[in-house]
Design an enzyme around this catalytic site. Structure first.
Site, PDB file in Angstrom:
ATOM      1  N   ARG A  89      -4.837  -1.643   8.944  1.00 54.88           N
ATOM      2  CA  ARG A  89      -6.061  -2.421   8.700  1.00 54.88           C
ATOM      3  C   ARG A  89      -5.762  -3.518   7.693  1.00 54.88           C
ATOM      4  O   ARG A  89      -4.734  -3.514   7.027  1.00 54.88           O
ATOM      5  CB  ARG A  89      -7.204  -1.516   8.231  1.00 54.88           C
ATOM      6  CG  ARG A  89      -6.886  -0.668   7.024  1.00 54.88           C
ATOM      7  CD  ARG A  89      -8.097   0.114   6.520  1.00 54.88           C
ATOM      8  NE  ARG A  89      -7.712   1.047   5.473  1.00 54.88           N
ATOM      9  CZ  ARG A  89      -7.450   2.340   5.665  1.00 54.88           C
ATOM     10  NH1 ARG A  89      -7.561   2.867   6.852  1.00 54.88           N
ATOM     11  NH2 ARG A  89      -7.072   3.102   4.648  1.00 54.88           N
ATOM     12  N   ILE A  90      -6.727  -4.426   7.571  1.00 55.30           N
ATOM     13  CA  ILE A  90      -6.522  -5.626   6.769  1.00 55.30           C
ATOM     14  C   ILE A  90      -7.125  -5.476   5.360  1.00 55.30           C
ATOM     15  O   ILE A  90      -6.709  -6.156   4.421  1.00 55.30           O
ATOM     16  CB  ILE A  90      -7.143  -6.852   7.501  1.00 55.30           C
ATOM     17  CG1 ILE A  90      -6.490  -7.031   8.901  1.00 55.30           C
ATOM     18  CG2 ILE A  90      -7.011  -8.132   6.693  1.00 55.30           C
ATOM     19  CD1 ILE A  90      -4.990  -7.252   8.898  1.00 55.30           C
ATOM     20  N   ASN A 135     -11.031  -2.547  -5.217  1.00 52.69           N
ATOM     21  CA  ASN A 135     -10.287  -1.638  -6.099  1.00 52.69           C
ATOM     22  C   ASN A 135     -10.978  -1.454  -7.454  1.00 52.69           C
ATOM     23  O   ASN A 135     -10.676  -0.509  -8.182  1.00 52.69           O
ATOM     24  CB  ASN A 135      -8.838  -2.123  -6.312  1.00 52.69           C
ATOM     25  CG  ASN A 135      -7.961  -1.975  -5.087  1.00 52.69           C
ATOM     26  OD1 ASN A 135      -7.015  -2.741  -4.876  1.00 52.69           O
ATOM     27  ND2 ASN A 135      -8.231  -0.982  -4.236  1.00 52.69           N
ATOM     28  N   ASP A 174       0.823  -1.216   0.000  1.00 49.96           N
ATOM     29  CA  ASP A 174       0.000   0.000   0.000  1.00 49.96           C
ATOM     30  C   ASP A 174       0.857   1.267   0.000  1.00 49.96           C
ATOM     31  O   ASP A 174       1.971   1.263   0.514  1.00 49.96           O
ATOM     32  CB  ASP A 174      -0.920  -0.028   1.239  1.00 49.96           C
ATOM     33  CG  ASP A 174      -2.064   0.957   1.116  1.00 49.96           C
ATOM     34  OD1 ASP A 174      -2.402   1.360  -0.028  1.00 49.96           O
ATOM     35  OD2 ASP A 174      -2.627   1.343   2.161  1.00 49.96           O
ATOM     36  N   GLY A 175       0.287   2.327  -0.580  1.00 49.75           N
ATOM     37  CA  GLY A 175       0.932   3.651  -0.513  1.00 49.75           C
ATOM     38  C   GLY A 175       1.556   4.130  -1.812  1.00 49.75           C
ATOM     39  O   GLY A 175       2.269   5.132  -1.809  1.00 49.75           O
ATOM     40  N   ASN A 176       1.259   3.460  -2.918  1.00 50.43           N
ATOM     41  CA  ASN A 176       1.816   3.903  -4.210  1.00 50.43           C
ATOM     42  C   ASN A 176       1.347   5.316  -4.554  1.00 50.43           C
ATOM     43  O   ASN A 176       2.127   6.145  -5.026  1.00 50.43           O
ATOM     44  CB  ASN A 176       1.372   2.966  -5.346  1.00 50.43           C
ATOM     45  CG  ASN A 176       1.950   1.581  -5.219  1.00 50.43           C
ATOM     46  OD1 ASN A 176       2.863   1.365  -4.418  1.00 50.43           O
ATOM     47  ND2 ASN A 176       1.434   0.638  -6.000  1.00 50.43           N
ATOM     48  N   GLY A 177       0.051   5.564  -4.341  1.00 47.57           N
ATOM     49  CA  GLY A 177      -0.533   6.854  -4.711  1.00 47.57           C
ATOM     50  C   GLY A 177       0.049   7.984  -3.875  1.00 47.57           C
ATOM     51  O   GLY A 177       0.420   9.048  -4.402  1.00 47.57           O
TER      52      GLY A 177
HETATM   53  C1  IPE Z   1      -5.451  -2.672  -0.119  1.00 48.82           C
HETATM   54  O1  IPE Z   1      -5.135  -1.332  -0.305  1.00 48.82           O
HETATM   55  C2  IPE Z   1      -5.465  -3.395  -1.428  1.00 48.82           C
HETATM   56  C3  IPE Z   1      -4.180  -3.580  -2.079  1.00 48.82           C
HETATM   57  C4  IPE Z   1      -3.008  -3.251  -1.595  1.00 48.82           C
HETATM   58  C5  IPE Z   1      -4.237  -4.236  -3.353  1.00 48.82           C
HETATM   59  P1  IPE Z   1      -6.244  -0.224  -0.469  1.00 48.82           P
HETATM   60  O2  IPE Z   1      -5.515   1.072  -0.654  1.00 48.82           O
HETATM   61  O3  IPE Z   1      -7.210  -0.600  -1.524  1.00 48.82           O
HETATM   62  O4  IPE Z   1      -6.999  -0.272   0.938  1.00 48.82           O
HETATM   63  P2  IPE Z   1      -7.813   0.843   1.724  1.00 48.82           P
HETATM   64  O5  IPE Z   1      -8.839   1.385   0.783  1.00 48.82           O
HETATM   65  O6  IPE Z   1      -6.833   1.894   2.139  1.00 48.82           O
HETATM   66  O7  IPE Z   1      -8.383   0.129   2.901  1.00 48.82           O
HETATM   67  C1  IPE Z   2      -1.537   0.261  -3.416  1.00 51.57           C
HETATM   68  O1  IPE Z   2      -1.341   1.629  -3.488  1.00 51.57           O
HETATM   69  C2  IPE Z   2      -1.799  -0.358  -4.776  1.00 51.57           C
HETATM   70  C3  IPE Z   2      -3.183  -0.798  -4.991  1.00 51.57           C
HETATM   71  C4  IPE Z   2      -4.148  -0.739  -4.117  1.00 51.57           C
HETATM   72  C5  IPE Z   2      -3.487  -1.337  -6.306  1.00 51.57           C
HETATM   73  P1  IPE Z   2      -2.549   2.633  -3.467  1.00 51.57           P
HETATM   74  O2  IPE Z   2      -2.973   2.934  -4.869  1.00 51.57           O
HETATM   75  O3  IPE Z   2      -3.646   2.167  -2.575  1.00 51.57           O
HETATM   76  O4  IPE Z   2      -1.866   3.930  -2.843  1.00 51.57           O
HETATM   77  P2  IPE Z   2      -2.490   4.915  -1.775  1.00 51.57           P
HETATM   78  O5  IPE Z   2      -2.961   4.083  -0.628  1.00 51.57           O
HETATM   79  O6  IPE Z   2      -3.599   5.649  -2.455  1.00 51.57           O
HETATM   80  O7  IPE Z   2      -1.348   5.813  -1.392  1.00 51.57           O
HETATM   81 MG    MG Z   3      -4.092   2.402  -0.631  1.00 55.78          MG
END
Ligand code: IPE
Ligand code: IPE
Ligand code: MG
Length: 239
Positions: free
Chosen positions: A186-187, A60, A12-15
């Site tokens: 969280r999970i 997603n 998580d956290g790419n964005g």
């Molecule tokens: C969980 O991350 C799903 C993946 C890493 C693929 P999300 O970014 O979708 O989760 P939430 O929305 O923060 O709970």
């Molecule tokens: C995780 O990064 C990748 C996927 C859920 C596909 P996010 O796209 O959720 O990045 P944030 O949480 O918005 O930073």
């Molecule tokens: Mg995320």
């Protein structure tokens, strides 16, 4: 050092990483793929038997269409570019999730790579794609009911072991370690059945920044955790 058999990761956290660096979200996902490569290689080197990566959740699909498409095309290129790394390192590709929701050409590609690497046995790399634990459990319950109605199984025989065989993770041990990056604790609908006794680690860094040093310190901390599985520890209360 006790090496865990199965590590699962919520990447998580790419964005947020992209925003922090003044880049579009897609650039964060691209950078995230580099981390996948790094971590797959390291886990294989450490002789971890199972690595399971949460790549795309059933929720997603509700993201903007442009982002969903970008993630699908990234998966497409990842599959094409990584096959040689998988073959060279004797890594079997596996997928869990509702693949019927993927675009047909992509699903075929995924299934093809799973087939191509079927004979590899050093490590199993599982990608959770279009995966949600509640969805997985519902699909399992539906299959159990179908088999019970058809007389294939007797409901009285259904125990935890038998139920596990109806899940997407059939034949995989439960994770020893679950890591989530980005600071969220969280999970998010990942492996709810399988993580009953998994050790949880929440890492504050974003997935594109997750490095071998982070993995190493988690593995070290894991050594110091006392897994009791509901029992009494021998260390605390020697016999
Ligand atoms: C969980 O991350 C799903 C993946 C890493 C693929 P999300 O970014 O979708 O989760 P939430 O929305 O923060 O709970
Ligand atoms: C995780 O990064 C990748 C996927 C859920 C596909 P996010 O796209 O959720 O990045 P944030 O949480 O918005 O930073
Ligand atoms: Mg995320």
């Amino acid at each position: 050092m006790e090496i865990p058999e199965h590590i699962a990761i919520i990447m998580d956290g790419n964005g947020r990483w992209a925003r922090q660096n003044g880049l579009p979200r897609f650039a964060g996902h691209q950078e995230g793929v580099n981390t996948v490569r790094r971590i797959v290689r390291e886990c294989s080197r450490l002789q971890i038997r199972y690595l399971t990566l949460y790549a795309f959740s059933s929720e997603n699909w509700h993201r903007p269409e442009q982002e969903v498409q970008a993630l699908m095309s990234l998966l497409d290129t990842y599959l094409a570019s990584e096959i040689s790394l998988l073959q060279q390192n004797d890594i079997r590709l596996n997928v869990i999730g509702d693949l019927t929701r993927l675009p047909t050409h992509l699903r075929e590609k995924v299934e093809d790579k799973v087939r191509q690497t079927r004979g590899n046995s050093s490590m199993t790399l599982t990608l959770a794609l279009s995966y949600g634990a509640r969805d997985e459990m519902l699909r399992a319950v539906r299959s159990v009911c179908t088999d019970a109605v058809a007389g294939v199984i007797d409901p009285a025989d259904l125990d935890e072991r038998m139920f596990s065989t109806y899940l997407d993770t059939v034949a995989m041990p439960d994770p020893d370690i679950l890591i989530r990056t980005s600071g969220e604790q969280r999970i998010s609908n990942f492996l709810l059945w399988q993580i009953a006794y998994t050790e949880l680690f929440f890492c504050p860094c974003f997935w594109p920044e997750f490095g071998l040093d982070h993995l190493d310190s988690i593995l070290k901390e894991y050594q110091n955790r006392c897994r009791r599985f509901g029992r009494v520890s021998n260390e605390t209360f020697p016999q």
